[in-house]
Design a protein around this motif. Structure first.
Motif, PDB file in Angstrom:
ATOM      1  N   GLU A   1      37.874  52.156  33.543  1.00 46.86           N
ATOM      2  CA  GLU A   1      36.905  52.824  34.126  1.00 46.86           C
ATOM      3  C   GLU A   1      37.062  52.849  35.489  1.00 46.86           C
ATOM      4  OE1 GLU A   1      34.587  54.601  32.672  1.00 46.86           O
ATOM      5  OE2 GLU A   1      35.230  54.255  30.911  1.00 46.86           O
ATOM      6  N   ALA A   2      37.593  51.777  36.156  1.00 46.18           N
ATOM      7  CA  ALA A   2      37.624  51.640  37.622  1.00 46.18           C
ATOM      8  C   ALA A   2      38.772  52.673  38.028  1.00 46.18           C
ATOM      9  CB  ALA A   2      37.988  50.313  37.916  1.00 46.18           C
ATOM     10  N   VAL A   3      39.916  52.628  37.090  1.00 49.38           N
ATOM     11  CA  VAL A   3      40.962  53.732  37.384  1.00 49.38           C
ATOM     12  C   VAL A   3      40.457  55.004  37.421  1.00 49.38           C
ATOM     13  CG1 VAL A   3      43.267  54.554  36.430  1.00 49.38           C
ATOM     14  CG2 VAL A   3      42.779  51.961  37.055  1.00 49.38           C
ATOM     15  N   LEU A   4      39.712  55.464  36.302  1.00 48.92           N
ATOM     16  CA  LEU A   4      39.130  56.683  36.070  1.00 48.92           C
ATOM     17  C   LEU A   4      38.212  57.095  37.354  1.00 48.92           C
ATOM     18  CD1 LEU A   4      38.616  57.283  32.537  1.00 48.92           C
ATOM     19  CD2 LEU A   4      39.579  58.807  33.854  1.00 48.92           C
ATOM     20  N   SER A   5      37.435  56.317  37.788  1.00 54.80           N
ATOM     21  CA  SER A   5      36.534  56.394  38.893  1.00 54.80           C
ATOM     22  C   SER A   5      37.330  56.741  39.939  1.00 54.80           C
ATOM     23  CB  SER A   5      35.750  55.248  39.101  1.00 54.80           C
ATOM     24  OG  SER A   5      34.797  55.399  40.265  1.00 54.80           O
ATOM     25  N   TYR A   6      38.517  56.080  40.227  1.00 53.50           N
ATOM     26  CA  TYR A   6      39.236  56.123  41.546  1.00 53.50           C
ATOM     27  C   TYR A   6      39.858  57.725  41.296  1.00 53.50           C
ATOM     28  CZ  TYR A   6      41.866  55.183  45.736  1.00 53.50           C
ATOM     29  OH  TYR A   6      42.465  54.713  46.971  1.00 53.50           O
ATOM     30  N   LEU A   7      40.500  58.073  40.458  1.00 57.87           N
ATOM     31  CA  LEU A   7      41.157  59.474  39.948  1.00 57.87           C
ATOM     32  C   LEU A   7      40.220  60.490  40.481  1.00 57.87           C
ATOM     33  CD1 LEU A   7      43.181  58.636  37.042  1.00 57.87           C
ATOM     34  CD2 LEU A   7      44.145  59.144  39.221  1.00 57.87           C
ATOM     35  N   GLN A   8      38.699  60.241  39.803  1.00 58.83           N
ATOM     36  CA  GLN A   8      37.756  61.215  39.861  1.00 58.83           C
ATOM     37  C   GLN A   8      37.316  61.490  41.223  1.00 58.83           C
ATOM     38  OE1 GLN A   8      35.364  59.910  36.645  1.00 58.83           O
ATOM     39  NE2 GLN A   8      36.480  60.797  35.120  1.00 58.83           N
ATOM     40  N   SER A   9      37.227  60.402  42.033  1.00 62.53           N
ATOM     41  CA  SER A   9      36.576  60.542  43.337  1.00 62.53           C
ATOM     42  C   SER A   9      37.556  60.528  44.606  1.00 62.53           C
ATOM     43  CB  SER A   9      35.311  59.644  43.294  1.00 62.53           C
ATOM     44  OG  SER A   9      35.958  58.177  43.140  1.00 62.53           O
ATOM     45  N   GLU A  10      37.963  59.175  44.714  1.00 61.93           N
ATOM     46  CA  GLU A  10      38.735  58.703  46.112  1.00 61.93           C
ATOM     47  C   GLU A  10      39.952  59.509  46.182  1.00 61.93           C
ATOM     48  OE1 GLU A  10      36.824  56.409  44.232  1.00 61.93           O
ATOM     49  OE2 GLU A  10      36.007  55.311  45.542  1.00 61.93           O
ATOM     50  N   LEU A  11      40.787  59.479  45.021  1.00 63.51           N
ATOM     51  CA  LEU A  11      42.112  60.266  45.031  1.00 63.51           C
ATOM     52  C   LEU A  11      41.966  61.672  45.292  1.00 63.51           C
ATOM     53  CD1 LEU A  11      45.045  59.343  45.090  1.00 63.51           C
ATOM     54  CD2 LEU A  11      45.200  59.994  42.587  1.00 63.51           C
ATOM     55  N   LYS A  12      41.158  62.217  44.684  1.00 64.19           N
ATOM     56  CA  LYS A  12      40.883  63.824  44.908  1.00 64.19           C
ATOM     57  C   LYS A  12      40.431  63.977  46.281  1.00 64.19           C
ATOM     58  CE  LYS A  12      40.755  67.374  42.008  1.00 64.19           C
ATOM     59  NZ  LYS A  12      41.797  67.847  41.133  1.00 64.19           N
ATOM     60  N   SER A  13      39.540  63.205  46.629  1.00 65.04           N
ATOM     61  CA  SER A  13      39.076  63.612  48.061  1.00 65.04           C
ATOM     62  C   SER A  13      40.147  63.158  49.144  1.00 65.04           C
ATOM     63  CB  SER A  13      37.902  62.791  48.418  1.00 65.04           C
ATOM     64  OG  SER A  13      38.016  61.161  48.238  1.00 65.04           O
TER      65      SER A  13
ATOM     66  N   VAL B   1      44.073  42.672  40.767  1.00 65.39           N
ATOM     67  CA  VAL B   1      44.984  43.468  39.971  1.00 65.39           C
ATOM     68  C   VAL B   1      45.045  44.686  40.852  1.00 65.39           C
ATOM     69  CG1 VAL B   1      45.533  44.621  37.985  1.00 65.39           C
ATOM     70  CG2 VAL B   1      44.346  42.772  37.856  1.00 65.39           C
ATOM     71  N   PRO B   2      46.338  44.803  41.723  1.00 64.89           N
ATOM     72  CA  PRO B   2      46.438  46.055  42.526  1.00 64.89           C
ATOM     73  C   PRO B   2      46.742  47.181  41.586  1.00 64.89           C
ATOM     74  CG  PRO B   2      48.328  44.644  42.652  1.00 64.89           C
ATOM     75  CD  PRO B   2      47.261  44.020  41.841  1.00 64.89           C
ATOM     76  N   ALA B   3      46.132  48.364  41.553  1.00 63.63           N
ATOM     77  CA  ALA B   3      46.550  49.650  41.160  1.00 63.63           C
ATOM     78  C   ALA B   3      47.035  50.647  42.266  1.00 63.63           C
ATOM     79  CB  ALA B   3      45.465  50.246  40.111  1.00 63.63           C
ATOM     80  N   ARG B   4      48.096  51.196  42.115  1.00 72.54           N
ATOM     81  CA  ARG B   4      48.512  52.128  43.065  1.00 72.54           C
ATOM     82  C   ARG B   4      48.470  53.650  42.451  1.00 72.54           C
ATOM     83  NH1 ARG B   4      52.957  49.741  46.205  1.00 72.54           N
ATOM     84  NH2 ARG B   4      51.821  47.760  47.025  1.00 72.54           N
ATOM     85  N   PHE B   5      48.327  54.515  43.366  1.00 69.63           N
ATOM     86  CA  PHE B   5      48.480  55.891  43.134  1.00 69.63           C
ATOM     87  C   PHE B   5      49.053  56.893  43.801  1.00 69.63           C
ATOM     88  CE2 PHE B   5      44.162  53.575  42.036  1.00 69.63           C
ATOM     89  CZ  PHE B   5      44.037  53.833  40.879  1.00 69.63           C
ATOM     90  N   LEU B   6      49.566  57.988  43.270  1.00 67.87           N
ATOM     91  CA  LEU B   6      50.130  59.025  44.302  1.00 67.87           C
ATOM     92  C   LEU B   6      49.895  60.119  43.543  1.00 67.87           C
ATOM     93  CD1 LEU B   6      52.755  59.520  45.999  1.00 67.87           C
ATOM     94  CD2 LEU B   6      54.205  59.700  43.955  1.00 67.87           C
ATOM     95  N   ASN B   7      49.234  61.062  44.547  1.00 62.37           N
ATOM     96  CA  ASN B   7      48.893  62.309  44.309  1.00 62.37           C
ATOM     97  C   ASN B   7      49.653  63.434  44.705  1.00 62.37           C
ATOM     98  OD1 ASN B   7      46.067  64.479  44.909  1.00 62.37           O
ATOM     99  ND2 ASN B   7      47.311  64.629  43.288  1.00 62.37           N
ATOM    100  N   ILE B   8      50.395  64.186  44.036  1.00 65.67           N
ATOM    101  CA  ILE B   8      51.339  65.245  44.474  1.00 65.67           C
ATOM    102  C   ILE B   8      50.731  66.568  44.334  1.00 65.67           C
ATOM    103  CG2 ILE B   8      53.616  66.162  44.050  1.00 65.67           C
ATOM    104  CD1 ILE B   8      54.483  63.461  43.061  1.00 65.67           C
ATOM    105  N   ASN B   9      50.611  67.476  45.234  1.00 70.25           N
ATOM    106  CA  ASN B   9      50.106  68.729  45.406  1.00 70.25           C
ATOM    107  C   ASN B   9      48.845  69.027  44.472  1.00 70.25           C
ATOM    108  OD1 ASN B   9      52.289  69.326  46.848  1.00 70.25           O
ATOM    109  ND2 ASN B   9      53.129  70.865  45.444  1.00 70.25           N
ATOM    110  N   ASP B  10      48.017  67.853  44.373  1.00 68.33           N
ATOM    111  CA  ASP B  10      46.692  68.157  43.802  1.00 68.33           C
ATOM    112  C   ASP B  10      46.659  68.242  42.216  1.00 68.33           C
ATOM    113  OD1 ASP B  10      43.972  67.707  44.020  1.00 68.33           O
ATOM    114  OD2 ASP B  10      43.651  69.647  44.224  1.00 68.33           O
ATOM    115  N   LYS B  11      47.841  68.147  41.853  1.00 70.84           N
ATOM    116  CA  LYS B  11      48.002  68.612  40.082  1.00 70.84           C
ATOM    117  C   LYS B  11      48.584  67.263  39.292  1.00 70.84           C
ATOM    118  CE  LYS B  11      52.050  71.418  39.638  1.00 70.84           C
ATOM    119  NZ  LYS B  11      52.310  72.825  39.106  1.00 70.84           N
TER     120      LYS B  11
END
Length: 455
Positions: free
Chosen positions: A438-450, A360-370
């Motif tokens: 939980e996998a999505v939350l882990s990604y948001l809290q670590s990889e996407l932020k970094s 299952v692919p999940a995509r992420f877009l982070n804009i201006n860190d908020k």
């Protein structure tokens, strides 16, 4: 003689040196500003609307196989392009029910070949109206509801939808102009949980006012930088496109189409409707035989006015915009006994000789860190996205459902107990939803932020 050589050709007094250095940097700045080079933070945007309403009868998707007998309202691609100076991000909202991941993959390849927009930067979301034509092959629905797909695939309409999408992106790239971005929340009571239960505790499709729901509207507002005119609104809200039921034979964008048209008329700019985690959420009027009995136009007040209100309350805009796009793959076992379609083998992994896993692919877009937007090709139950939003480190966390294909319903483990329609059309095991969240939350809290901090 080059300019740099002129500076050192003859000895200069200290004040002359200072003036020469100043002149040099002014000239360099002028050259840079007059060039076509874009830098991170030089935010540009464009919005394009392409009509994809067919001129002849088509098979409609969403209920049993049936052919259209006319048009209630036109259906569209709404295409938004964002350019942060380093890359272009394309968000497409289309008034259709579903597309297969295989169809998305084919179109994504064309987008990358033609425009150089990477797959991670091309999101194709559908509004999930149940009164629009089929596009592409059936994909996973054929594994559950094969009786709906005994007719040939309509390649001509699929080609039209694809060409219109490509044309729209091409036009949007030409029309990119300086813009600013705002973000906010709205709220609407236009939806309701649809997992109704009687005293036997067996779920059926109906209305459940006591069930979980998500009534937040996530708003992105794009404004022309020069004259502050509204360029586009993106409204993210969870609601099934089922005001019109299976008896309706008129092509329609359903609730999302009516609301988008209304917001555009009132605001003067197109609106992209992006559905949310609507797997267990219906409109408060659902599955009526026609628009009048289903009070379809009332959603202009119930949802459209709420979007306009939320939009008007956004007063802060940013013209220095940067974004980071990424993808995560979540692996989970296939439900026992499911015959997986061969054209989706790219989404199946052999974990062991006996166990196959769905990718299952999940995509992420982070804009201006908020702002964190995440998307998946799922019909997700709202409890999962609600919890992700509540625990996310980003103040604005939006979930875009029905995006880049469809891989079925993903329920909470608690809802499997009540059985009903959704478990029968889910390829997943009962605990997949909790693990996915939980996998999505882990990604948001670590990889996407970094990723954002290190870009």
């Amino acid at each position: 003689m080059r300019f740099s050589q002129l500076i050192v050709a003859t000895p200069l007094r200290s004040d002359q040196k200072i003036r020469s250095i100043v002149v040099f940097f002014v000239l360099v700045l002028v050259l840079l500003l007059s060039s076509q080079i874009s830098f991170a933070g030089d935010f540009r945007a464009a919005v394009v609307k392409e009509n994809i309403t067919p001129k002849v009868s088509k098979f409609l998707l969403g209920y049993g196989a049936r052919q259209s007998e006319g048009v209630l309202d036109s259906i569209y691609h709404q295409i938004l392009l964002l350019d942060d100076g380093q890359s272009i991000f394309a968000l497409v909202s289309t008034d259709i029910c579903l597309v297969s991941p295989a169809t998305y993959d084919r179109v994504a390849k064309l987008v990358e070949q033609k425009f150089g927009i990477a797959r991670t930067h091309f999101w194709w979301s559908v509004t999930h109206t149940h009164s629009a034509p089929e596009v592409g092959g059936p994909g996973l629905p054929a594994a559950f509801m094969g009786e709906r797909y005994t007719h040939p695939i309509d390649t001509s309409y699929t080609d039209l939808v694809t060409s219109k999408l490509l044309d729209g992106i091409e036009r949007g790239i030409r029309e990119l102009s300086p813009a600013t971005l705002g973000v906010g929340w709205g709220h609407s009571f236009a939806n309701i949980n649809r997992r109704a239960r009687d005293i036997d505790d067996i779920a059926f499709l109906g209305l459940n006012p006591d069930g979980p729901v998500d009534r937040k509207i996530g708003i992105l507002k794009i404004v022309h930088q020069e004259d502050h005119r509204l360029m586009a609104t993106v409204a993210n809200y969870a609601i099934h496109g089922t005001v019109l039921g299976g008896q309706n034979l008129l092509i329609s964008g359903d609730v999302s189409g009516v609301v988008s048209n209304y917001v555009e008329e009132r605001s003067g700019a197109p609106m992209l409707f992006i559905n949310g985690a609507a797997g267990n959420i219906a409109p408060i009027y659902s599955v009526y035989p026609d628009a009048r009995s289903g009070r379809l136009n009332q959603f202009r007040r119930l949802l459209g006015d709420k979007i306009l209100k939320a939009n008007a309350e956004i007063l802060h805009y940013e013209d220095q915009v940067s974004f980071s796009a990424a993808e995560m793959e979540f692996l989970t076992p296939v439900k026992e006994g499911l015959k997986w379609p061969e054209n989706l083998n790219d989404y199946l992994v052999d974990a062991t000789a006996d166990v196959k896993m769905i990718k299952v692919p999940a995509r992420f877009l982070n804009i201006n860190d908020k702002i964190a937007i995440w998307a998946s090709p799922l019909e997700l139950f709202c409890e999962i996205s609600n919890e992700v939003r509540d625990r996310s480190p980003f103040p604005y966390t939006f979930y875009y459902g029905y995006t880049n294909g469809w891989l079925g319903y993903m329920l909470t483990e608690e809802e499997w107990v009540y059985k009903g329609y959704e478990p029968t059309v889910s390829p997943f095991v009962p605990n997949a939803g909790a693990k996915f969240g939980e996998a999505v939350l882990s990604y948001l809290q670590s990889e996407l932020k970094s990723k954002y901090l290190n870009q």
